[in-house]
Design a protein around this motif. Structure first.
Motif, PDB file in Angstrom:
ATOM      1  N   GLU A   2       4.435   7.048   5.015  1.00 48.41           N
ATOM      2  CA  GLU A   2       4.455   8.445   5.418  1.00 48.41           C
ATOM      3  C   GLU A   2       5.745   9.118   4.950  1.00 48.41           C
ATOM      4  O   GLU A   2       6.709   8.437   4.563  1.00 48.41           O
ATOM      5  CB  GLU A   2       4.318   8.539   6.937  1.00 48.41           C
ATOM      6  N   PRO A   3       5.794  10.461   4.962  1.00 45.77           N
ATOM      7  CA  PRO A   3       7.000  11.167   4.507  1.00 45.77           C
ATOM      8  C   PRO A   3       8.269  10.750   5.239  1.00 45.77           C
ATOM      9  O   PRO A   3       9.360  10.821   4.684  1.00 45.77           O
ATOM     10  CB  PRO A   3       6.662  12.637   4.789  1.00 45.77           C
ATOM     11  N   SER A   4       8.129  10.303   6.479  1.00 45.01           N
ATOM     12  CA  SER A   4       9.297   9.848   7.240  1.00 45.01           C
ATOM     13  C   SER A   4       9.876   8.558   6.672  1.00 45.01           C
ATOM     14  O   SER A   4      11.031   8.220   6.926  1.00 45.01           O
ATOM     15  CB  SER A   4       8.906   9.615   8.701  1.00 45.01           C
ATOM     16  N   GLY A   5       9.076   7.828   5.894  1.00 45.53           N
ATOM     17  CA  GLY A   5       9.491   6.515   5.396  1.00 45.53           C
ATOM     18  C   GLY A   5       8.909   5.389   6.221  1.00 45.53           C
ATOM     19  O   GLY A   5       9.076   4.221   5.871  1.00 45.53           O
ATOM     20  N   TRP A   6       8.210   5.736   7.311  1.00 46.39           N
ATOM     21  CA  TRP A   6       7.603   4.720   8.162  1.00 46.39           C
ATOM     22  C   TRP A   6       6.192   4.404   7.666  1.00 46.39           C
ATOM     23  O   TRP A   6       5.571   5.190   6.947  1.00 46.39           O
ATOM     24  CB  TRP A   6       7.477   5.208   9.600  1.00 46.39           C
ATOM     25  N   LEU A   7       5.679   3.252   8.098  1.00 40.50           N
ATOM     26  CA  LEU A   7       4.289   2.912   7.852  1.00 40.50           C
ATOM     27  C   LEU A   7       3.399   3.704   8.812  1.00 40.50           C
ATOM     28  O   LEU A   7       3.704   3.806  10.000  1.00 40.50           O
ATOM     29  CB  LEU A   7       4.041   1.413   8.059  1.00 40.50           C
ATOM     30  N   GLY A   8       2.304   4.242   8.322  1.00 42.23           N
ATOM     31  CA  GLY A   8       1.398   5.008   9.160  1.00 42.23           C
ATOM     32  C   GLY A   8       0.469   4.148   9.986  1.00 42.23           C
ATOM     33  O   GLY A   8      -0.167   4.634  10.920  1.00 42.23           O
ATOM     34  N   ARG A   9       0.359   2.876   9.631  1.00 39.00           N
ATOM     35  CA  ARG A   9      -0.490   1.958  10.382  1.00 39.00           C
ATOM     36  C   ARG A   9       0.268   0.667  10.638  1.00 39.00           C
ATOM     37  O   ARG A   9       1.134   0.268   9.854  1.00 39.00           O
ATOM     38  CB  ARG A   9      -1.778   1.650   9.616  1.00 39.00           C
ATOM     39  N   ALA A  10      -0.075   0.003  11.728  1.00 39.31           N
ATOM     40  CA  ALA A  10       0.580  -1.253  12.083  1.00 39.31           C
ATOM     41  C   ALA A  10       0.192  -2.345  11.086  1.00 39.31           C
ATOM     42  O   ALA A  10      -0.924  -2.335  10.558  1.00 39.31           O
ATOM     43  CB  ALA A  10       0.177  -1.661  13.502  1.00 39.31           C
ATOM     44  N   PRO A  11       1.090  -3.315  10.834  1.00 38.91           N
ATOM     45  CA  PRO A  11       0.783  -4.393   9.891  1.00 38.91           C
ATOM     46  C   PRO A  11      -0.492  -5.146  10.229  1.00 38.91           C
ATOM     47  O   PRO A  11      -1.247  -5.532   9.330  1.00 38.91           O
ATOM     48  CB  PRO A  11       2.018  -5.302  10.000  1.00 38.91           C
ATOM     49  N   GLU A  12      -0.762  -5.362  11.533  1.00 38.19           N
ATOM     50  CA  GLU A  12      -1.976  -6.092  11.897  1.00 38.19           C
ATOM     51  C   GLU A  12      -3.239  -5.303  11.534  1.00 38.19           C
ATOM     52  O   GLU A  12      -4.275  -5.885  11.193  1.00 38.19           O
ATOM     53  CB  GLU A  12      -1.988  -6.444  13.388  1.00 38.19           C
ATOM     54  N   GLU A  13      -3.158  -3.973  11.573  1.00 35.88           N
ATOM     55  CA  GLU A  13      -4.298  -3.152  11.169  1.00 35.88           C
ATOM     56  C   GLU A  13      -4.498  -3.201   9.658  1.00 35.88           C
ATOM     57  O   GLU A  13      -5.625  -3.231   9.166  1.00 35.88           O
ATOM     58  CB  GLU A  13      -4.095  -1.713  11.638  1.00 35.88           C
ATOM     59  N   ILE A  14      -3.383  -3.198   8.925  1.00 38.81           N
ATOM     60  CA  ILE A  14      -3.459  -3.331   7.467  1.00 38.81           C
ATOM     61  C   ILE A  14      -4.054  -4.681   7.105  1.00 38.81           C
ATOM     62  O   ILE A  14      -4.880  -4.795   6.190  1.00 38.81           O
ATOM     63  CB  ILE A  14      -2.060  -3.150   6.853  1.00 38.81           C
ATOM     64  N   ALA A  15      -3.647  -5.727   7.816  1.00 34.65           N
ATOM     65  CA  ALA A  15      -4.168  -7.077   7.572  1.00 34.65           C
ATOM     66  C   ALA A  15      -5.681  -7.105   7.783  1.00 34.65           C
ATOM     67  O   ALA A  15      -6.424  -7.720   7.000  1.00 34.65           O
ATOM     68  CB  ALA A  15      -3.478  -8.078   8.492  1.00 34.65           C
ATOM     69  N   LYS A  16      -6.145  -6.440   8.835  1.00 37.55           N
ATOM     70  CA  LYS A  16      -7.582  -6.409   9.125  1.00 37.55           C
ATOM     71  C   LYS A  16      -8.344  -5.711   8.007  1.00 37.55           C
ATOM     72  O   LYS A  16      -9.421  -6.147   7.597  1.00 37.55           O
ATOM     73  CB  LYS A  16      -7.819  -5.707  10.462  1.00 37.55           C
ATOM     74  N   THR A  17      -7.798  -4.617   7.513  1.00 35.03           N
ATOM     75  CA  THR A  17      -8.439  -3.887   6.414  1.00 35.03           C
ATOM     76  C   THR A  17      -8.528  -4.742   5.159  1.00 35.03           C
ATOM     77  O   THR A  17      -9.534  -4.729   4.452  1.00 35.03           O
ATOM     78  CB  THR A  17      -7.660  -2.597   6.104  1.00 35.03           C
ATOM     79  N   LEU A  18      -7.456  -5.485   4.865  1.00 40.39           N
ATOM     80  CA  LEU A  18      -7.410  -6.321   3.663  1.00 40.39           C
ATOM     81  C   LEU A  18      -8.200  -7.615   3.826  1.00 40.39           C
ATOM     82  O   LEU A  18      -8.471  -8.306   2.841  1.00 40.39           O
ATOM     83  CB  LEU A  18      -5.958  -6.643   3.304  1.00 40.39           C
ATOM     84  N   GLY A  19      -8.496  -7.977   5.080  1.00 39.71           N
ATOM     85  CA  GLY A  19      -9.223  -9.219   5.320  1.00 39.71           C
ATOM     86  C   GLY A  19      -8.375 -10.455   5.168  1.00 39.71           C
ATOM     87  O   GLY A  19      -8.870 -11.513   4.745  1.00 39.71           O
ATOM     88  N   ILE A  20      -7.076 -10.341   5.473  1.00 37.15           N
ATOM     89  CA  ILE A  20      -6.172 -11.489   5.376  1.00 37.15           C
ATOM     90  C   ILE A  20      -5.420 -11.643   6.697  1.00 37.15           C
ATOM     91  O   ILE A  20      -5.506 -10.790   7.574  1.00 37.15           O
ATOM     92  CB  ILE A  20      -5.171 -11.336   4.207  1.00 37.15           C
ATOM     93  N   SER A  21      -4.675 -12.719   6.823  1.00 37.43           N
ATOM     94  CA  SER A  21      -4.011 -13.002   8.084  1.00 37.43           C
ATOM     95  C   SER A  21      -2.830 -12.059   8.328  1.00 37.43           C
ATOM     96  O   SER A  21      -2.118 -11.698   7.387  1.00 37.43           O
ATOM     97  CB  SER A  21      -3.504 -14.448   8.101  1.00 37.43           C
ATOM     98  N   PRO A  22      -2.608 -11.671   9.592  1.00 35.69           N
ATOM     99  CA  PRO A  22      -1.462 -10.813   9.923  1.00 35.69           C
ATOM    100  C   PRO A  22      -0.133 -11.469   9.564  1.00 35.69           C
ATOM    101  O   PRO A  22       0.828 -10.770   9.228  1.00 35.69           O
ATOM    102  CB  PRO A  22      -1.594 -10.624  11.440  1.00 35.69           C
ATOM    103  N   GLU A  23      -0.082 -12.805   9.620  1.00 42.23           N
ATOM    104  CA  GLU A  23       1.162 -13.509   9.294  1.00 42.23           C
ATOM    105  C   GLU A  23       1.572 -13.271   7.845  1.00 42.23           C
ATOM    106  O   GLU A  23       2.760 -13.079   7.545  1.00 42.23           O
ATOM    107  CB  GLU A  23       1.000 -15.018   9.547  1.00 42.23           C
ATOM    108  N   LEU A  24       0.589 -13.260   6.933  1.00 39.41           N
ATOM    109  CA  LEU A  24       0.896 -13.009   5.515  1.00 39.41           C
ATOM    110  C   LEU A  24       1.406 -11.588   5.312  1.00 39.41           C
ATOM    111  O   LEU A  24       2.358 -11.357   4.557  1.00 39.41           O
ATOM    112  CB  LEU A  24      -0.351 -13.244   4.663  1.00 39.41           C
ATOM    113  N   VAL A  25       0.775 -10.634   5.990  1.00 35.88           N
ATOM    114  CA  VAL A  25       1.190  -9.235   5.858  1.00 35.88           C
ATOM    115  C   VAL A  25       2.587  -9.043   6.439  1.00 35.88           C
ATOM    116  O   VAL A  25       3.432  -8.353   5.855  1.00 35.88           O
ATOM    117  CB  VAL A  25       0.180  -8.301   6.552  1.00 35.88           C
ATOM    118  N   GLU A  26       2.865  -9.664   7.582  1.00 31.84           N
ATOM    119  CA  GLU A  26       4.196  -9.572   8.187  1.00 31.84           C
ATOM    120  C   GLU A  26       5.255 -10.166   7.267  1.00 31.84           C
ATOM    121  O   GLU A  26       6.349  -9.609   7.109  1.00 31.84           O
ATOM    122  CB  GLU A  26       4.209 -10.282   9.540  1.00 31.84           C
ATOM    123  N   ALA A  27       4.937 -11.310   6.658  1.00 34.01           N
ATOM    124  CA  ALA A  27       5.892 -11.950   5.742  1.00 34.01           C
ATOM    125  C   ALA A  27       6.163 -11.060   4.535  1.00 34.01           C
ATOM    126  O   ALA A  27       7.318 -10.897   4.105  1.00 34.01           O
ATOM    127  CB  ALA A  27       5.357 -13.310   5.295  1.00 34.01           C
TER     128      ALA A  27
END
Length: 414
Positions: free
Chosen positions: A102-127
């Protein structure tokens, strides 16, 4: 003789393919530099620029200077180019992060939500997120929230004390309970809390804000669309400002160097044609998908991802991302940054885009009782009653982005 010819043909084919891939991956600024360098080094390749209608030489020079400055997206794309080049899963994750920036520089969605969209584990996205956060500057970009943003900036300066971590974790109580509420929430004495707040006030809660005014808006758009019945006329303006000429070889004096220069010039011309074709296909899908937005404004913007565009056009996700980098589209409602058409709310389940949610927030606040202004929590409940599933934090962020003060300050002004 035949073997030698086949080898040269294969080498030429590989070179042409490399040129196409390279040109597709360039931003507009990088492409301009590449073409200028080719025109300087290759006598068979001539680059001519047409003056923009109604633009003086001074104006054009100023616009070119401004266009050299990068947007937030271009800034992080350069910083993360090495990681993106690794391809595979890392490229997918980083591209998803950049879509949610986002323009603020923050992520607009939580990493666990991004992980769900990508179909991969939240641990990989967090790393991957930890790697990205350490790779980009200024510190605080790609933060999950305010606490994360401030923590990243403090860690960039050195070890973070336990006192500071406790203050960051309870920082939200400051708005409601003031300094005394923060003292109570942290269990620290007032002096230690004030010391931590003094450090926090020197940080930047929105490190992306320095890039918020996209300098590409100072230049002419790349595409202009005008309504025609139920469809659109699409005019590609950028193509009108650049002329490519390939110098033919003379019948006599065809040296090996001249033939090689001609082959390189033709390969670059072919790569430019492929890039232009990609631009046309991506824009066509984009305009078809967001036609209601261009006619009616932000409230009609549909949720959309770059993956959808990639699937419809057949181009790789990274190619679509590059085509959209810095793309400006002029329509009935003004000039739109192409990437802004992909903005979404922080909820993976929501069917409403970020501009739609902001439009609803504006509408709710326009009708509020000045003596009893709507709190962020109350607005969240009202939005959820309409089927717009967003968190209170998201509502608070969106309210700030559209320049509206908290309920307490609105009540004081009333």
């Amino acid at each position: 003789m035949s073997l030698g010819f086949n080898l040269r043909a294969k080498q030429s084919q590989v070179f042409r393919l490399g040129q196409v891939v390279s040109v597709l991956q360039m931003t507009s600024g990088e492409l301009d530099e590449h073409l200028a360098e080719a025109a300087r080094d290759n006598p068979m390749f001539i680059l001519r620029r047409r003056p923009m209608a109604g633009t003086s030489a001074t104006d054009a020079s100023e616009m070119a200077t401004v266009a050299e400055a990068g947007s937030l997206y271009e800034h992080v794309a350069r910083a993360l180019a090495g990681l993106i080049a690794e391809g595979g899963l890392m490229e997918r994750i980083i591209t998803a992060f950049m879509e949610e920036l986002e323009p603020s520089g923050w992520l607009g969605r939580a990493p666990e939500e991004i992980a769900k969209t990508l179909g991969i584990s939240p641990e990989l996205v967090e790393a991957a997120l930890r790697v990205v956060q350490k790779r980009v500057e200024p510190a605080g970009l790609f933060a999950r929230n305010l606490e994360d943003c401030l923590r990243l900036q403090l860690e960039d300066k050195g070890p973070v004390s336990d006192d500071m971590r406790r203050v960051l974790a309870a920082l939200s109580t400051l708005e409601v309970g003031g300094i005394h509420g923060l003292v109570e929430a942290t269990g620290l004495d007032e002096e230690r809390v004030r010391h931590c707040l003094g450090q926090i006030r020197r940080l930047d809660p929105k490190p992306g804000s320095a890039f918020a005014t996209d300098p590409t808006l100072a230049r002419e758009p790349d595409v202009r669309i005008t309504p025609r019945g139920d469809g659109w006329d699409i005019e590609y303006l950028s193509a009108l400002h650049r002329e490519i000429e390939i110098v033919p070889l003379p019948r006599h004096g065809q040296t090996a160097d001249a033939r090689e220069a001609l082959a390189r010039a033709r390969a670059l011309k072919q790569a430019l044609d492929v890039r232009q074709s990609a631009l046309r296909q991506v824009v066509a899908v984009l305009v078809d998908r967001q036609g209601a937005f261009f006619r009616s404004g932000a409230s009609a913007l549909k949720p959309m991802t770059m993956s959808e565009i990639a699937q419809k056009t057949g181009f790789h996700l990274s190619t679509v991302s590059r085509v959209l980098s810095g793309l400006l589209i002029e329509g009935p409602n003004g000039i739109t940054v192409g990437r802004s058409l992909f903005a979404g709310t922080a909820s993976a389940q929501t069917l409403f885009s970020k501009p739609q949610v902001q439009a609803r927030i504006r509408a709710l606040l326009a009708k509020e009782d000045p003596a009893r202004p709507l709190s962020d929590r109350r607005m969240t409940a009202l939005l959820q009653a309409e089927g717009i599933t967003v968190s209170r934090r998201v509502v608070s962020n969106y309210r700030q982005e559209i320049g509206i003060s908290p309920a307490a300050k609105r009540r004081l002004r009333a």
